[in-house]
Design a protein around this motif. Structure first.
Motif, PDB file in Angstrom:
ATOM      1  N   ILE A  15      39.274 -40.554  -7.480  1.00  0.00           N
ATOM      2  CA  ILE A  15      38.870 -41.771  -6.773  1.00  0.00           C
ATOM      3  C   ILE A  15      39.487 -43.005  -7.434  1.00  0.00           C
ATOM      4  CG2 ILE A  15      36.882 -43.253  -6.250  1.00  0.00           C
ATOM      5  CD1 ILE A  15      35.267 -40.656  -5.860  1.00  0.00           C
ATOM      6  N   ALA A  16      39.487 -43.032  -8.763  1.00  0.00           N
ATOM      7  CA  ALA A  16      40.059 -44.168  -9.489  1.00  0.00           C
ATOM      8  C   ALA A  16      41.551 -44.292  -9.210  1.00  0.00           C
ATOM      9  CB  ALA A  16      39.806 -44.015 -10.987  1.00  0.00           C
ATOM     10  N   VAL A  17      42.266 -43.180  -9.187  1.00  0.00           N
ATOM     11  CA  VAL A  17      43.706 -43.214  -8.914  1.00  0.00           C
ATOM     12  C   VAL A  17      43.967 -43.732  -7.505  1.00  0.00           C
ATOM     13  CG1 VAL A  17      45.734 -41.753  -8.551  1.00  0.00           C
ATOM     14  CG2 VAL A  17      44.332 -41.434 -10.579  1.00  0.00           C
ATOM     15  N   ILE A  18      43.184 -43.275  -6.542  1.00  0.00           N
ATOM     16  CA  ILE A  18      43.352 -43.741  -5.158  1.00  0.00           C
ATOM     17  C   ILE A  18      43.104 -45.239  -5.060  1.00  0.00           C
ATOM     18  CG2 ILE A  18      42.352 -43.605  -2.839  1.00  0.00           C
ATOM     19  CD1 ILE A  18      41.929 -40.590  -3.392  1.00  0.00           C
ATOM     20  N   LEU A  19      42.065 -45.728  -5.732  1.00  0.00           N
ATOM     21  CA  LEU A  19      41.760 -47.165  -5.683  1.00  0.00           C
ATOM     22  C   LEU A  19      42.862 -48.002  -6.330  1.00  0.00           C
ATOM     23  CD1 LEU A  19      37.948 -47.115  -6.476  1.00  0.00           C
ATOM     24  CD2 LEU A  19      39.014 -47.834  -4.343  1.00  0.00           C
ATOM     25  N   VAL A  20      43.371 -47.541  -7.467  1.00  0.00           N
ATOM     26  CA  VAL A  20      44.419 -48.307  -8.150  1.00  0.00           C
ATOM     27  C   VAL A  20      45.715 -48.300  -7.332  1.00  0.00           C
ATOM     28  CG1 VAL A  20      45.873 -48.384 -10.208  1.00  0.00           C
ATOM     29  CG2 VAL A  20      43.413 -48.028 -10.444  1.00  0.00           C
ATOM     30  N   VAL A  21      46.066 -47.163  -6.762  1.00  0.00           N
ATOM     31  CA  VAL A  21      47.275 -47.102  -5.928  1.00  0.00           C
ATOM     32  C   VAL A  21      47.117 -47.995  -4.702  1.00  0.00           C
ATOM     33  CG1 VAL A  21      48.658 -45.583  -4.462  1.00  0.00           C
ATOM     34  CG2 VAL A  21      48.021 -44.846  -6.752  1.00  0.00           C
ATOM     35  N   ALA A  22      45.940 -47.981  -4.082  1.00  0.00           N
ATOM     36  CA  ALA A  22      45.695 -48.857  -2.939  1.00  0.00           C
ATOM     37  C   ALA A  22      45.778 -50.327  -3.357  1.00  0.00           C
ATOM     38  CB  ALA A  22      44.332 -48.555  -2.330  1.00  0.00           C
ATOM     39  N   GLY A  23      45.311 -50.635  -4.559  1.00  0.00           N
ATOM     40  CA  GLY A  23      45.415 -52.006  -5.061  1.00  0.00           C
ATOM     41  C   GLY A  23      46.853 -52.427  -5.272  1.00  0.00           C
ATOM     42  N   ILE A  24      47.675 -51.530  -5.792  1.00  0.00           N
ATOM     43  CA  ILE A  24      49.089 -51.846  -6.003  1.00  0.00           C
ATOM     44  C   ILE A  24      49.791 -52.037  -4.668  1.00  0.00           C
ATOM     45  CG2 ILE A  24      51.273 -50.899  -6.862  1.00  0.00           C
ATOM     46  CD1 ILE A  24      49.597 -49.596  -9.134  1.00  0.00           C
ATOM     47  N   VAL A  25      49.480 -51.190  -3.689  1.00  0.00           N
ATOM     48  CA  VAL A  25      50.071 -51.341  -2.356  1.00  0.00           C
ATOM     49  C   VAL A  25      49.652 -52.675  -1.746  1.00  0.00           C
ATOM     50  CG1 VAL A  25      50.053 -50.407   0.001  1.00  0.00           C
ATOM     51  CG2 VAL A  25      50.296 -48.866  -1.951  1.00  0.00           C
TER      52      VAL A  25
END
Length: 55
Positions: A15-25
């Motif tokens: 979940i943390a990886v998905i949130l951080v990747v979405a934040g970078i996008v």
């Protein structure tokens, strides 16, 4: 660590990886505030470092 604890840690990490990747996008798309919020929430949810669920 028990099997349940490992499963929870893996789930929080994903979940943390998905949130951080979405934040970078979001940052790349120009949505600065939303990107920063997603990255901070991703870091807070993740099992490594500071986690709001492990306290």
């Amino acid at each position: 660590m028990t099997r349940k604890g490992l499963t929870m840690a893996l789930l929080l990490w994903i979940i943390a990886v998905i949130l951080v990747v979405a934040g970078i996008v979001s940052l790349v798309r120009g949505q600065l505030l939303w990107g920063i919020v997603l990255i901070i929430v991703g870091l807070a949810v993740g099992p490594g470092g500071y986690s709001i669920f492990s306290r």
